[in-house]
Motif scaffolding. Sequence first.
Motif, PDB file in Angstrom:
ATOM      1  N   SER A 177       4.572  13.334  10.690  1.00  3.44           N
ATOM      2  CA  SER A 177       4.225  14.640   9.911  1.00  3.44           C
ATOM      3  C   SER A 177       4.528  14.527   8.350  1.00  3.44           C
ATOM      4  O   SER A 177       5.156  15.316   7.792  1.00  3.44           O
ATOM      5  CB  SER A 177       5.064  15.664  10.384  1.00  3.44           C
ATOM      6  N   GLY A 178       4.049  13.253   7.867  1.00  4.49           N
ATOM      7  CA  GLY A 178       4.119  13.054   6.484  1.00  4.49           C
ATOM      8  C   GLY A 178       5.565  12.307   5.887  1.00  4.49           C
ATOM      9  O   GLY A 178       5.640  12.263   4.744  1.00  4.49           O
ATOM     10  N   LEU A 179       6.489  12.231   7.008  1.00  6.94           N
ATOM     11  CA  LEU A 179       7.961  11.948   6.408  1.00  6.94           C
ATOM     12  C   LEU A 179       7.940  10.433   7.237  1.00  6.94           C
ATOM     13  O   LEU A 179       7.647  10.361   8.296  1.00  6.94           O
ATOM     14  CB  LEU A 179       8.793  12.875   6.836  1.00  6.94           C
ATOM     15  N   VAL A 180       8.894   9.705   6.717  1.00 10.95           N
ATOM     16  CA  VAL A 180       9.505   8.440   7.288  1.00 10.95           C
ATOM     17  C   VAL A 180      10.833   8.992   7.876  1.00 10.95           C
ATOM     18  O   VAL A 180      11.825   9.417   7.546  1.00 10.95           O
ATOM     19  CB  VAL A 180       9.979   7.289   6.275  1.00 10.95           C
ATOM     20  N   THR A 181      10.898   9.099   9.257  1.00 14.73           N
ATOM     21  CA  THR A 181      11.791   9.358   9.996  1.00 14.73           C
ATOM     22  C   THR A 181      12.705   8.224  10.583  1.00 14.73           C
ATOM     23  O   THR A 181      13.823   8.388  10.918  1.00 14.73           O
ATOM     24  CB  THR A 181      11.117   9.937  11.340  1.00 14.73           C
ATOM     25  N   GLY A 210      -4.025  22.325  -0.245  1.00 12.97           N
ATOM     26  CA  GLY A 210      -2.880  23.078  -0.102  1.00 12.97           C
ATOM     27  C   GLY A 210      -2.000  22.290   1.026  1.00 12.97           C
ATOM     28  O   GLY A 210      -0.720  22.882   1.264  1.00 12.97           O
ATOM     29  N   ILE A 211      -2.568  21.306   1.502  1.00 12.60           N
ATOM     30  CA  ILE A 211      -1.785  20.627   2.525  1.00 12.60           C
ATOM     31  C   ILE A 211      -1.075  19.416   2.164  1.00 12.60           C
ATOM     32  O   ILE A 211      -1.771  18.500   1.545  1.00 12.60           O
ATOM     33  CB  ILE A 211      -2.758  20.256   4.042  1.00 12.60           C
ATOM     34  N   GLN A 212       0.309  19.071   2.681  1.00 12.57           N
ATOM     35  CA  GLN A 212       0.878  18.052   2.040  1.00 12.57           C
ATOM     36  C   GLN A 212       0.953  17.106   3.169  1.00 12.57           C
ATOM     37  O   GLN A 212       1.408  17.196   4.229  1.00 12.57           O
ATOM     38  CB  GLN A 212       2.376  18.304   1.860  1.00 12.57           C
ATOM     39  N   ALA A 213       0.121  15.936   2.896  1.00  9.24           N
ATOM     40  CA  ALA A 213      -0.290  14.904   3.938  1.00  9.24           C
ATOM     41  C   ALA A 213       1.029  13.922   4.039  1.00  9.24           C
ATOM     42  O   ALA A 213       1.432  13.530   5.083  1.00  9.24           O
ATOM     43  CB  ALA A 213      -1.533  14.305   3.798  1.00  9.24           C
ATOM     44  N   VAL A 214       1.599  13.761   2.831  1.00  9.72           N
ATOM     45  CA  VAL A 214       2.495  12.800   2.598  1.00  9.72           C
ATOM     46  C   VAL A 214       3.697  13.524   1.853  1.00  9.72           C
ATOM     47  O   VAL A 214       3.462  14.003   0.835  1.00  9.72           O
ATOM     48  CB  VAL A 214       2.345  11.566   1.944  1.00  9.72           C
ATOM     49  N   LYS A 215       4.965  13.616   2.270  1.00 12.90           N
ATOM     50  CA  LYS A 215       5.988  14.747   1.773  1.00 12.90           C
ATOM     51  C   LYS A 215       7.329  13.822   1.118  1.00 12.90           C
ATOM     52  O   LYS A 215       8.180  14.473   1.289  1.00 12.90           O
ATOM     53  CB  LYS A 215       6.576  15.515   2.970  1.00 12.90           C
ATOM     54  N   GLU A 232       7.168 -10.375   3.297  1.00 12.26           N
ATOM     55  CA  GLU A 232       7.547  -9.986   4.371  1.00 12.26           C
ATOM     56  C   GLU A 232       6.064  -9.579   5.179  1.00 12.26           C
ATOM     57  O   GLU A 232       5.094  -9.069   4.394  1.00 12.26           O
ATOM     58  CB  GLU A 232       8.105  -8.538   4.193  1.00 12.26           C
ATOM     59  N   LEU A 233       6.246  -9.267   6.500  1.00 11.46           N
ATOM     60  CA  LEU A 233       5.405  -8.376   7.237  1.00 11.46           C
ATOM     61  C   LEU A 233       5.798  -7.217   7.636  1.00 11.46           C
ATOM     62  O   LEU A 233       6.761  -7.253   8.673  1.00 11.46           O
ATOM     63  CB  LEU A 233       4.610  -9.258   8.524  1.00 11.46           C
ATOM     64  N   VAL A 234       5.431  -6.260   7.023  1.00 19.60           N
ATOM     65  CA  VAL A 234       6.123  -4.746   7.315  1.00 19.60           C
ATOM     66  C   VAL A 234       4.920  -3.908   7.983  1.00 19.60           C
ATOM     67  O   VAL A 234       3.872  -3.602   7.601  1.00 19.60           O
ATOM     68  CB  VAL A 234       6.428  -3.915   5.970  1.00 19.60           C
ATOM     69  N   ALA A 235       5.553  -3.269   8.946  1.00 22.66           N
ATOM     70  CA  ALA A 235       4.746  -2.283   9.949  1.00 22.66           C
ATOM     71  C   ALA A 235       4.958  -1.023   9.750  1.00 22.66           C
ATOM     72  O   ALA A 235       6.037  -0.530   9.734  1.00 22.66           O
ATOM     73  CB  ALA A 235       4.878  -2.601  11.730  1.00 22.66           C
ATOM     74  N   LEU A 236       3.801  -0.029   9.340  1.00 18.41           N
ATOM     75  CA  LEU A 236       4.061   1.547   9.332  1.00 18.41           C
ATOM     76  C   LEU A 236       3.486   2.117  10.401  1.00 18.41           C
ATOM     77  O   LEU A 236       2.191   2.143  10.816  1.00 18.41           O
ATOM     78  CB  LEU A 236       3.283   1.969   8.088  1.00 18.41           C
ATOM     79  N   ILE A 237       4.247   2.535  11.391  1.00 23.50           N
ATOM     80  CA  ILE A 237       3.601   3.128  12.569  1.00 23.50           C
ATOM     81  C   ILE A 237       3.888   4.540  12.671  1.00 23.50           C
ATOM     82  O   ILE A 237       4.643   5.062  11.938  1.00 23.50           O
ATOM     83  CB  ILE A 237       4.158   2.330  13.938  1.00 23.50           C
ATOM     84  N   GLY A 238       3.389   5.093  13.456  1.00 24.31           N
ATOM     85  CA  GLY A 238       3.352   6.621  13.761  1.00 24.31           C
ATOM     86  C   GLY A 238       2.103   7.282  14.498  1.00 24.31           C
ATOM     87  O   GLY A 238       0.935   6.496  14.630  1.00 24.31           O
ATOM     88  N   ALA A 239       2.059   8.446  14.923  1.00 21.94           N
ATOM     89  CA  ALA A 239       0.809   9.049  15.635  1.00 21.94           C
ATOM     90  C   ALA A 239      -0.232   9.279  14.696  1.00 21.94           C
ATOM     91  O   ALA A 239      -0.097   9.041  13.546  1.00 21.94           O
ATOM     92  CB  ALA A 239       1.424  10.462  16.252  1.00 21.94           C
ATOM     93  N   ASN A 240      -1.329   9.429  15.382  1.00 27.70           N
ATOM     94  CA  ASN A 240      -2.526   9.874  14.333  1.00 27.70           C
ATOM     95  C   ASN A 240      -2.269  11.115  13.504  1.00 27.70           C
ATOM     96  O   ASN A 240      -1.727  12.314  14.112  1.00 27.70           O
ATOM     97  CB  ASN A 240      -3.750  10.172  15.541  1.00 27.70           C
ATOM     98  N   GLY A 241      -2.412  11.196  12.254  1.00 25.70           N
ATOM     99  CA  GLY A 241      -2.074  12.370  11.481  1.00 25.70           C
ATOM    100  C   GLY A 241      -0.824  12.306  10.819  1.00 25.70           C
ATOM    101  O   GLY A 241      -0.296  13.238  10.248  1.00 25.70           O
ATOM    102  N   ALA A 242      -0.129  11.191  10.912  1.00 27.14           N
ATOM    103  CA  ALA A 242       1.175  11.104  10.530  1.00 27.14           C
ATOM    104  C   ALA A 242       1.214  10.857   8.971  1.00 27.14           C
ATOM    105  O   ALA A 242       2.299  11.165   8.340  1.00 27.14           O
ATOM    106  CB  ALA A 242       1.853  10.116  11.166  1.00 27.14           C
ATOM    107  N   GLY A 243      -0.014  10.449   8.472  1.00 30.26           N
ATOM    108  CA  GLY A 243      -0.071  10.077   6.977  1.00 30.26           C
ATOM    109  C   GLY A 243       0.070   8.841   6.553  1.00 30.26           C
ATOM    110  O   GLY A 243       0.102   8.605   5.343  1.00 30.26           O
ATOM    111  N   LYS A 244      -0.266   7.900   7.577  1.00 33.73           N
ATOM    112  CA  LYS A 244      -0.153   6.631   7.595  1.00 33.73           C
ATOM    113  C   LYS A 244      -1.274   5.991   6.331  1.00 33.73           C
ATOM    114  O   LYS A 244      -1.030   5.357   5.287  1.00 33.73           O
ATOM    115  CB  LYS A 244      -0.317   5.716   8.790  1.00 33.73           C
ATOM    116  N   THR A 245      -2.475   6.400   7.020  1.00 33.87           N
ATOM    117  CA  THR A 245      -3.975   5.984   6.087  1.00 33.87           C
ATOM    118  C   THR A 245      -3.718   6.581   4.845  1.00 33.87           C
ATOM    119  O   THR A 245      -4.032   5.815   3.669  1.00 33.87           O
ATOM    120  CB  THR A 245      -4.996   6.260   6.897  1.00 33.87           C
ATOM    121  N   THR A 246      -3.111   7.851   4.604  1.00 33.80           N
ATOM    122  CA  THR A 246      -2.978   8.579   3.413  1.00 33.80           C
ATOM    123  C   THR A 246      -2.137   7.824   2.604  1.00 33.80           C
ATOM    124  O   THR A 246      -2.509   7.548   1.292  1.00 33.80           O
ATOM    125  CB  THR A 246      -2.785  10.194   3.459  1.00 33.80           C
TER     126      THR A 246
END
Length: 247
Positions: free
Chosen positions: A213-217, A17-22, A32-46
């Motif tokens: 938190s699962g969103l691109v900010t 029931g948990i939305q990891a990527v929203k 391109e070389l594109v970086a996806l950054i964020g804190a642990n648990g942000a949804g990057k690996t998912t």
Amino acid sequence: MREPLLSLRGLRVSYGGIQAVKGIDLEVAEGELVALIGANGAGKTTTLKAITGGQPLAAGEIRYRGESIAGAAPHALVARGLAMVPEGRGVFARMTITENLLMGAFTRRDRAGIAADIERMFATFPRLKERARQYAGTMSGGEQQMLAMARALMSRPALLLLDEPSMGLSPIMVEKVFEVVREVSAQGTTVLLVEQNARLALQAAHRGYVMDSGLVTLHGEAAQLLEDPKVRAAYLGEQGGAGELAG
């Protein structure tokens, strides 16, 4: 405009029931070389797991080379030019370095080309050549990361996904890993890099996305993100609070 090599539209991924990527949108153009950054648990690996078929989608679309790849088997994606270096490296511990590299070329039949690419990997990663007959499980974490990257490159990918390549490595090894990332990009391979070390990732990248938190900010040119006050406060250890990024 040309269609991007990889595009995500409205991507949603859930664990129970948990939305990891929203519902994120993300694209990577060829070269391109594109970086996806964020804190642990942000949804990057998912997000990477969803791209490579390791995690089913709740909603949205994943297109690679103009075609939907949602639900495609990972081995089929490798054959189509998409390879991933997973978090934790995932080397074959009971195989030698050379055998691991051969496993990276399992979709290929050009023996001469495979042999030439093994020598190219040994030139890029001299430490691997020194230990060519050593079991991968006996290597240090940094050496295993080099092997994981070399193994992925043996498939001659058009798109290389890297998940936290610097995690747990010494500063010297981190420097070597990012040197190789920049070199791979300069040679024409498209790269999507997930990395907690925001400074190094953005310094290497052309563009970047920030996940929280699962969103691109935030997203934009990497150089601009490096100068963004919210990014500097949240991820570059400069004065300010991490909570500012969510605003």
